[in-house]
Design a protein around this motif. Sequence first.
Motif, PDB file in Angstrom:
ATOM      1  N   TRP A 202       2.217   2.045  -3.557  1.00  0.00           N
ATOM      2  CA  TRP A 202       1.286   2.739  -4.460  1.00  0.00           C
ATOM      3  C   TRP A 202       1.307   4.245  -4.182  1.00  0.00           C
ATOM      4  CZ3 TRP A 202      -0.361   1.147  -8.849  1.00  0.00           C
ATOM      5  CH2 TRP A 202      -0.624  -0.203  -9.076  1.00  0.00           C
ATOM      6  N   TRP A 203       1.275   4.607  -2.896  1.00  0.00           N
ATOM      7  CA  TRP A 203       1.279   6.036  -2.563  1.00  0.00           C
ATOM      8  C   TRP A 203       2.573   6.701  -3.005  1.00  0.00           C
ATOM      9  CZ3 TRP A 203      -1.738   9.885  -1.895  1.00  0.00           C
ATOM     10  CH2 TRP A 203      -1.301  11.055  -1.278  1.00  0.00           C
ATOM     11  N   GLU A 204       3.696   6.036  -2.809  1.00  0.00           N
ATOM     12  CA  GLU A 204       4.987   6.586  -3.228  1.00  0.00           C
ATOM     13  C   GLU A 204       5.021   6.817  -4.744  1.00  0.00           C
ATOM     14  OE1 GLU A 204       7.822   3.782  -1.827  1.00  0.00           O
ATOM     15  OE2 GLU A 204       7.439   4.209   0.288  1.00  0.00           O
TER      16      GLU A 204
ATOM     17  N   TRP B 260      -4.730  12.811   1.530  1.00  0.00           N
ATOM     18  CA  TRP B 260      -5.426  12.134   0.435  1.00  0.00           C
ATOM     19  C   TRP B 260      -5.134  10.639   0.409  1.00  0.00           C
ATOM     20  CZ3 TRP B 260      -3.664  16.170  -3.781  1.00  0.00           C
ATOM     21  CH2 TRP B 260      -4.343  17.372  -3.554  1.00  0.00           C
ATOM     22  N   ARG B 261      -4.089  10.236   1.102  1.00  0.00           N
ATOM     23  CA  ARG B 261      -3.705   8.822   1.082  1.00  0.00           C
ATOM     24  C   ARG B 261      -4.850   7.930   1.555  1.00  0.00           C
ATOM     25  NH1 ARG B 261       1.634   6.147   4.010  1.00  0.00           N
ATOM     26  NH2 ARG B 261       1.214   3.995   3.371  1.00  0.00           N
ATOM     27  N   HIS B 262      -5.588   8.361   2.577  1.00  0.00           N
ATOM     28  CA  HIS B 262      -6.703   7.575   3.086  1.00  0.00           C
ATOM     29  C   HIS B 262      -7.855   7.523   2.089  1.00  0.00           C
ATOM     30  CE1 HIS B 262      -5.475   7.990   7.621  1.00  0.00           C
ATOM     31  NE2 HIS B 262      -4.561   7.422   6.869  1.00  0.00           N
TER      32      HIS B 262
ATOM     33  N   GLU C 273       2.348   7.264  -6.690  1.00  0.00           N
ATOM     34  CA  GLU C 273       1.428   8.366  -6.994  1.00  0.00           C
ATOM     35  C   GLU C 273       2.086   9.715  -6.716  1.00  0.00           C
ATOM     36  OE1 GLU C 273      -2.658   5.813  -6.049  1.00  0.00           O
ATOM     37  OE2 GLU C 273      -1.612   6.888  -4.469  1.00  0.00           O
ATOM     38  N   VAL C 274       2.783   9.825  -5.587  1.00  0.00           N
ATOM     39  CA  VAL C 274       3.489  11.070  -5.257  1.00  0.00           C
ATOM     40  C   VAL C 274       4.544  11.379  -6.318  1.00  0.00           C
ATOM     41  CG1 VAL C 274       5.117  12.113  -3.628  1.00  0.00           C
ATOM     42  CG2 VAL C 274       3.079  10.936  -2.766  1.00  0.00           C
TER      43      VAL C 274
ATOM     44  N   GLU D 163       0.837  -1.203   0.000  1.00  0.00           N
ATOM     45  CA  GLU D 163       0.000   0.000   0.000  1.00  0.00           C
ATOM     46  C   GLU D 163       0.873   1.254   0.000  1.00  0.00           C
ATOM     47  OE1 GLU D 163      -2.858   0.152  -0.810  1.00  0.00           O
ATOM     48  OE2 GLU D 163      -4.116  -1.427   0.031  1.00  0.00           O
TER      49      GLU D 163
ATOM     50  N   VAL E 102      -6.590   4.837  -0.864  1.00  0.00           N
ATOM     51  CA  VAL E 102      -6.142   3.498  -0.514  1.00  0.00           C
ATOM     52  C   VAL E 102      -7.252   2.472  -0.722  1.00  0.00           C
ATOM     53  CG1 VAL E 102      -6.786   3.661   1.938  1.00  0.00           C
ATOM     54  CG2 VAL E 102      -4.933   2.145   1.237  1.00  0.00           C
TER      55      VAL E 102
ATOM     56  N   ASP F 292      -0.810  14.634   2.007  1.00  0.00           N
ATOM     57  CA  ASP F 292      -0.735  13.332   2.669  1.00  0.00           C
ATOM     58  C   ASP F 292      -2.097  12.850   3.158  1.00  0.00           C
ATOM     59  OD1 ASP F 292       1.222  11.251   3.511  1.00  0.00           O
ATOM     60  OD2 ASP F 292       0.367  11.662   5.485  1.00  0.00           O
TER      61      ASP F 292
ATOM     62  N   SER G 253      -9.039   6.111  -7.601  1.00  0.00           N
ATOM     63  CA  SER G 253      -7.946   6.803  -6.925  1.00  0.00           C
ATOM     64  C   SER G 253      -7.256   7.799  -7.853  1.00  0.00           C
ATOM     65  CB  SER G 253      -6.932   5.795  -6.375  1.00  0.00           C
ATOM     66  OG  SER G 253      -6.431   4.967  -7.386  1.00  0.00           O
TER      67      SER G 253
END
Length: 252
Positions: A49-51, A68-70, A53-54, A46, A73, A66, A80
Motif C-alpha cells: 500500500w505504501w509503495e 507519514w507511513r505510520h 501511495e508513493v 502493508e 497504516v 517516510d 489515509s
Amino acid sequence: MTSTVPAHGSLPSTLGPVRAVKAPAAEDSALQAVLLDMDGTLVDTEGFWWEVEVEVFGRLGHTLDDSWRHVVVGGPMTRSAGFLIEATGADISLPEISVLLNEGFEARIGSTLPLMPGAARLLAELSEHEIPTALVSASHRRIIDRVLASLGPQHFALSIAGDEVSRTKPYPDPYLLAAAGLGADPARCAVVEDTATGVEAAEAAGCHVVAVPSVAPIAPALRRTVVGSLEEVDLAFLRGLMTEMRQTFTER
C-alpha cells in the motif's frame, strides 16, 4: 460450517438486525469466534500500500515523507488518502485518488500474495475445528475479493469490507457487525490485528485482541496480548487467552 449469510460476501452497512450464524458451543473454552484483519496480519501487503501511495503521488508531482507511513497504516482509504492529499497539497479529489490507489494495489498483488508466517497454518486449523471465522478489513470489497482468492474463501464464514460499513476502523462497527453475523458475543471473540487503528476498533467493540505489530509497535494492555508473529498463535493459544480473560473478569 453452515451460514445464513453469504460466505465471504457483503453484509448490510448498518448495525441493524443481522441473521446470525449460531456459534458452536465450546465446552472447554470461552472462545466463540475468531475475527481476523487482512493487510499486514494475514497477507504481507502493508508495504504494498505504501509503495502504491508513493508511486501514485509521485506521478502527481509529490514526494511522500517516510514518517507519514505510520500515520496512514491500518486505516480506511478515506482517512489515509485524505491525509496525504492535505499533507502534499495534491490537486486531486478523494474519489479520484481512491480509484488510482485501488487500481495500483490490484496491479501489484497479481494472482498470488505473500502470506504472513503462520497465517496458512492458523486458517487451516480454525477451519479444521469449525471455529466461526470472519475477515474484517478496512480495504474495499474489490480488494478483499482478490485477496480471498489467495487466502482461500472456504476459511471464512463471512467478510466485512471498509466500503460496506458507514464507519470503518478505528470505529467498532466492522467488528460488531462481524460478531453479529457469526452469532457471537463480541466479548467472546478473539481479534487478530497488526495496527493500532485496528486494535482500537476491536477493543471498542469489546473483543480480546491479539496484536501482531507490522509497522509500528503496539504495547500490551488489558484484553490485549502482543505476539511477535502468527507462528505463536494457534487454537489452543486463543482458547487459553479467552478462558483466562473470562476467569479474570468473573473473579472481579
